[in-house]
Design an enzyme around this catalytic site. Structure first.
Site, mmCIF file in Angstrom:
data_model
loop_
_atom_site.group_PDB
_atom_site.id
_atom_site.type_symbol
_atom_site.label_atom_id
_atom_site.label_comp_id
_atom_site.label_asym_id
_atom_site.label_seq_id
_atom_site.Cartn_x
_atom_site.Cartn_y
_atom_site.Cartn_z
ATOM 1 N N LYS A 226 0.964 -1.398 -0.106
ATOM 2 C CA LYS A 226 0.001 0.017 0.046
ATOM 3 C C LYS A 226 0.773 1.080 -0.008
ATOM 4 O O LYS A 226 0.614 2.205 -0.864
ATOM 5 C CB LYS A 226 -0.825 -0.004 1.219
ATOM 6 C CG LYS A 226 -1.656 1.137 1.481
ATOM 7 C CD LYS A 226 -2.825 1.468 0.620
ATOM 8 C CE LYS A 226 -3.436 2.973 0.726
ATOM 9 N NZ LYS A 226 -4.717 3.231 -0.238
ATOM 10 N N GLY A 277 -1.928 16.817 -2.942
ATOM 11 C CA GLY A 277 -2.642 16.757 -1.377
ATOM 12 C C GLY A 277 -3.084 15.540 -1.163
ATOM 13 O O GLY A 277 -2.981 14.561 -1.707
ATOM 14 N N CYS A 280 -2.741 10.550 1.801
ATOM 15 C CA CYS A 280 -2.025 9.402 1.432
ATOM 16 C C CYS A 280 -0.896 9.811 0.410
ATOM 17 O O CYS A 280 0.173 9.563 1.195
ATOM 18 C CB CYS A 280 -3.211 8.783 0.522
ATOM 19 S SG CYS A 280 -4.634 8.032 1.362
#
Ligand SMILES: NC(=O)c1ccc[n+]([C@@H]2O[C@H](COP(=O)([O-])OP(=O)(O)OC[C@H]3O[C@@H](n4cnc5c(N)ncnc54)[C@H](O)[C@@H]3O)[C@@H](O)[C@H]2O)c1
Length: 447
Positions: A226, A277, A280
């Site tokens: 991830k 932005g 994540c």
């Protein structure tokens, strides 16, 4: 029903028969869709949240994450069917559940330094209700190694890892597409503490995800998947931004060049823009940077620098555009369109609008702002004056790719503004049309 020791087929059968109880900790933008999807596939789900308001709403069958399509129906249906309920009592929920999923915020500052208090808080509560054969799964995004750092806390209840299983199964989704993604847009990634836990966790996610499961050799590898997805995006956006600046220098239109280059299957140039932005993409690179002890992730660091410099470039383009129209920035009325970090989602973390407004003001511009998802108070918090019309505007600066901005009626706007300048930080407008109407139109990668 405890699942460790069962094969994936047995887990799937028990899940669908309603014999598996899952506690989902954190009923936010990610947790509520997951809880509702688990329930919709037959599990008995207890959602846990510290917010009494959230818990009360869910127990009434109401969805508080309004921007998530399909979630209201799913929550209503499954609360009505008795498969989904919510509580603030995390210890009680752990005592009832066979599987506990942690999906609370993993808070970081702008350099990815973590404040894992919500995760530790949940782990402590789970420890008090943990039973032999239970499985604890982290779905919250974590720097590799974080899930296993919970082991000592989970063992405080007296059990040892092995009595219970631990796994990581990262959320691979975002607000607005959560249900679609959870149920099968991409395969689920899973890493677990041992083979038996892995087999059971595969059974859980194969039940809800049509694309199936990719099993990893370790929890840490699953966490890295991830994080690397985010790093990939950040580095590639930085590459697109760097090439876009080069195109500006050489009188080329970056989008024209990228589009043609991307017809070759090995080329995937991303969209350049006003900056990166959100919670994540701009933060996960810091997980990699902060954890590097022997390696030096130079490319990852440079990408961060490039992307963080883009808001400043948008201000430079604004000065350039105004100068072409014969005005200085000082004293000009600038209308910033978009305060959120991306279109359709009311999130402000690292929104490029923040530095853009700040710098425009430092140059002496009068800065106004509008965002269809925000309020006057949001704009004022950013230091801009709320403005819903185009009267006397000297430059429009588009910072967010909201749908509403793609449909701006430029012919009407042209009659209202004082100076015709558009800085399109998200490539949402038709350059040709803007220029035909007499606007000075600049975008990242085309001046
Ligand atoms: N939002 C996204 O697009 C997205 C995408 C992928 C991954 N993630 C990850 O998912 C995780 C959750 O993010 P989110 O967007 O759902 O957050 P969110 O802020 O929308 O919701 C978090 C929920 O957790 C609750 N909460 C906070 N502390 C708690 C505690 N100690 N015990 C129980 N509940 C608690 C809050 O009240 C809130 O309802 C994060 O790790 C995030 O990085 C988010």
């Amino acid at each position: 029903m405890k699942l460790i020791g069962l094969n994936r087929g047995e887990v799937k059968r028990l899940f669908k028969e309603g014999k598996v109880t899952i506690a989902v900790y954190g009923l936010g933008k990610m947790g509520l869709p997951l809880a509702a999807v688990f329930a919709d596939h037959g599990a008995n789900v207890i959602g846990v949240d510290i917010s009494e308001k959230v818990v009360e709403m869910v127990n009434r069958g109401e969805n508080h994450v309004k921007e998530e399509p399909g979630l209201s129906e799913l929550v209503k249906k499954n609360v009505g069917a008795g498969r989904l309920r919510a509580t603030t009592d995390g210890v009680w929920a752990a005592k009832q559940a066979d599987v506990m999923v942690i999906l609370v915020p993993t808070l970081t500052d702008e350099r990815g330094n973590l404040k894992l208090d919500p995760v530790y808080d949940v782990a402590k509560k789970i420890a008090k209700g943990l039973e032999k054969g239970d499985i604890v799964i982290t779905e919250a995004t974590m720097p590799p190694g974080t899930t296993e750092s919970l082991i000592p806390i989970l063992e405080e209840g007296g059990l040892k890892l092995g009595d219970f299983g631990l796994a990581h199964a990262p959320e691979r989704t975002m607000t607005g597409t959560a249900i679609r993604d959870i149920t099968g847009q991409y395969p689920k990634i899973v890493g677990a503490s041992d083979e038996k836990t892995l087999e059971a966790v595969i059974g859980i996610y194969e039940t809800i995800n049509k694309k199936g499961v990719i099993s990893m050799s370790s929890i840490k590898a699953a966490e890295a998947v991830k994080v690397f997805e985010g790093v990939y995006r950040d580095v590639n956006i930085a590459l697109a931004n760097e090439l876009a600046l080069w195109c500006e220098e050489h009188g080329l239109d970056a989008l024209e060049v990228f589009k043609a280059a991307n017809t070759q299957p090995y080329c995937h140039l991303h969209m350049p823009g006003a900056g990166v932005g959100g919670h994540c993409i701009p933060l996960y690179p810091w997980f990699v940077i902060n954890l590097a002890k022997k390696t030096n992730p130079r490319l990852v660091k440079t990408a961060r620098e490039i992307n963080d410099s883009m808001p400043h470039h948008v201000v430079e383009l604004t000065i350039k555009g105004l100068n072409e129209a014969g005005r200085p920035l000082k004293g000009s009325n600038i209308l910033v369109l978009g305060l959120t970090f991306r279109g359709g989602v009311k999130e402000f973390m690292k929104s490029p609008a923040i530095p853009i407004i700040r710098e425009l003001k430092e140059w002496g511009a009068k800065v106004h702002a509008y965002d269809p998802l925000c309020t006057k108070e949001d704009a004022e918090r950013f230091g801009a004056e709320w403005k819903e019309d185009f009267k006397d505007v000297d430059a429009l600066v588009i910072v967010t790719d909201h749908r509403e901005f793609k449909n701006l009626k430029l012919d009407e706007i042209a009659k209202k503004v004082r100076t015709k300048v558009i800085i399109d930080g998200r490539n949402v407008l038709d350059a040709k049309k803007a220029e035909e109407l007499g606007f000075v139109y600049l975008r990242v990668g085309k001046v």
